[in-house]
Design a protein around this motif. Structure first.
Motif, PDB file in Angstrom:
ATOM      1  N   THR A 214       0.843  -1.205   0.000  1.00  0.00           N
ATOM      2  CA  THR A 214       0.000   0.000   0.000  1.00  0.00           C
ATOM      3  C   THR A 214       0.875   1.251   0.000  1.00  0.00           C
ATOM      4  O   THR A 214       2.078   1.191   0.286  1.00  0.00           O
TER       5      THR A 214
ATOM      6  N   ASP B   3       0.747   3.508   2.185  1.00  0.00           N
ATOM      7  CA  ASP B   3       1.239   3.712   3.553  1.00  0.00           C
ATOM      8  C   ASP B   3       2.563   2.983   3.776  1.00  0.00           C
ATOM      9  O   ASP B   3       3.431   3.467   4.510  1.00  0.00           O
ATOM     10  N   ASP B   4       2.706   1.825   3.132  1.00  0.00           N
ATOM     11  CA  ASP B   4       3.985   1.093   3.235  1.00  0.00           C
ATOM     12  C   ASP B   4       5.120   1.954   2.671  1.00  0.00           C
ATOM     13  O   ASP B   4       6.229   1.958   3.203  1.00  0.00           O
TER      14      ASP B   4
ATOM     15  N   HIS C  45       5.048   5.334   2.405  1.00  0.00           N
ATOM     16  CA  HIS C  45       5.218   6.518   3.261  1.00  0.00           C
ATOM     17  C   HIS C  45       5.974   6.201   4.548  1.00  0.00           C
ATOM     18  O   HIS C  45       6.616   7.075   5.120  1.00  0.00           O
ATOM     19  N   SER C  46       5.900   4.953   4.988  1.00  0.00           N
ATOM     20  CA  SER C  46       6.585   4.620   6.254  1.00  0.00           C
ATOM     21  C   SER C  46       8.093   4.399   6.054  1.00  0.00           C
ATOM     22  O   SER C  46       8.833   4.262   7.029  1.00  0.00           O
TER      23      SER C  46
END
Ligand code: CP3
Length: 345
Positions: free
Chosen positions: A103, A105-106, A108-109
């Motif tokens: 995703t 988010d993966d 962005h992290s």
């Protein structure tokens, strides 16, 4: 142009050389008894993180084979640790990533590489290697290319045709783009710091990009590879792909001085298709180097015959040295290439 003294660098820059230079991808590896002694029962990453051992492994391979270049001892996965990717390297399998990217988010992290603060052992390893080489041969730095690193992060491990990676590219181009931007930033920072520490050339390993069509390569990968090459201009740049025949013109357009090609097509085709302005590295089948004997020697001679008359040939394998290879075969190749090409100059 006149020679500078190091045949490997002269060939990268398409200058005259006394003989055709040779080095082998994965020349420091398990096929070499002295490497196995240096490694002991450590993991590969423990060797890479110890500047004393990594420099010993890199220099030992040069001494064992008589090659014209050293390559820093590390792994393409190493810088990913610094941006928060967790992985192991499994014997006889390759890198396994524990939480594959799924995703946005993966993405962005993921963190950002701090070029100077992260990976001190890599740069200390470069310093130690250059010191131990004492000017004998140039040291090649390297990085995985953004695509090949992304592929490991998306697949979670080695994969034959990279279906998940190709699916992600097509189904979610924004996510793909964000991941490639992140990785390109990391690759650029990493290569620049290697150059600052004195590597004489850099090789970008885009090992698995041969699984893409020319159209998808142009759209989803080319801009990032070109940006990586554009950011490092002070040393010769080498582009490697394990299945390069369909994409070689694209690799040339991305801007490297040297195209490192696999064994599936004749070396002379690389010049025919990309012009005399490029240097070419390759391209003996690693299986021929493993088998040895007259079959190997004939293929070496065939490659030298095809490269004759072209300036800027670096003799190498089309991919890494296979584990079952007798080091004596590689020493024979070095001798054969040096002797044959010295005579005809
Ligand atoms: O002399 C050298 O070239 C050594 C430095 C080096 C290593 N990996 C050390 C290593 C380099 C340049 C690499 C690059 C690398 N790593 C690539 C790009 C080149 C290519 O082969 O396409 C890739 C795809 C990787 C990822 C990786 N690491 C694989 C596929 C493997 C092989 C797994 C296995 O066991 O067969 C590794 C492990 C690895 N990296 C080894 C070495 C010497 C062998 C394992 C060991 O010594 O314990």
């Amino acid at each position: 142009m006149k020679a500078s003294g190091a045949p490997f660098l002269d060939a990268c820059n398409r200058r005259e050389t006394e003989y055709t230079p040779v080095w082998f991808m994965r020349q420091a590896g398990r096929y070499l008894p002295s490497y196995r002694r240096i490694k002991g029962d450590r993991q590969i990453l423990d060797v890479a993180k110890d500047p004393g051992l990594s420099s010993e492994a890199a220099v030992d391979a040069v001494d064992a084979l008589g090659v014209d270049a050293a390559i820093m001892f590390a792994d393409i996965m190493l810088p990913l640790e610094s941006i928060g990717v967790h992985f192991t390297i499994q014997e006889s399998v390759g890198p396994i990533v524990s939480d594959p990217v799924r995703t946005i988010d993966d993405v962005h992290s993921l963190g950002t590489l701090d070029a100077e603060a992260d990976l001190p052992y890599v740069y200390d390893g470069i310093d130690a290697t250059i010191q131990k080489l004492d000017g004998r041969v140039p040291l090649i730095g390297f990085s995985g290319a953004p695509f090949t690193l992304a592929a490991y992060m998306v697949e979670g491990g080695p994969s034959r045709d990279l279906e998940r990676t190709r699916a992600l590219m097509l189904s979610d181009p924004d996510l793909w783009n964000a991941l490639m931007v992140k990785l390109t930033g990391m690759v650029v920072a990493y290569l620049k710091e290697q150059v600052r520490h004195g590597v004489a050339a850099v090789q970008l390993f885009d090992s698995w990009v041969g699984s893409l069509s020319v159209a998808d390569y142009s759209q989803f990968v080319f801009p990032f590879t070109r940006e990586a090459f554009d950011s490092v201009r002070s040393v010769p740049r080498i582009h490697f792909c394990a299945d390069s025949s369909a994409l070689v013109e694209e690799f040339h357009r991305a801007g490297p001085e040297v195209l490192s090609i696999d064994w599936r097509f004749p070396v002379s085709d690389a010049w025919r298709r990309c012009g005399e302005g490029t240097a070419v590295q390759g391209n003996l089948d690693p299986v021929a180097a493993m088998v040895g004997g007259a079959g190997m020697e004939k293929r070496v001679s065939d490659i030298l015959a095809m490269a004759r008359g072209h300036r800027g040939h670096i003799f190498s394998l089309g991919h890494g040295v296979l584990r079952e290879t007798d080091p004596e075969n590689l020493r024979r190749i070095v001798k054969l290439v040096h002797e044959t090409t010295r005579q005809r100059r």
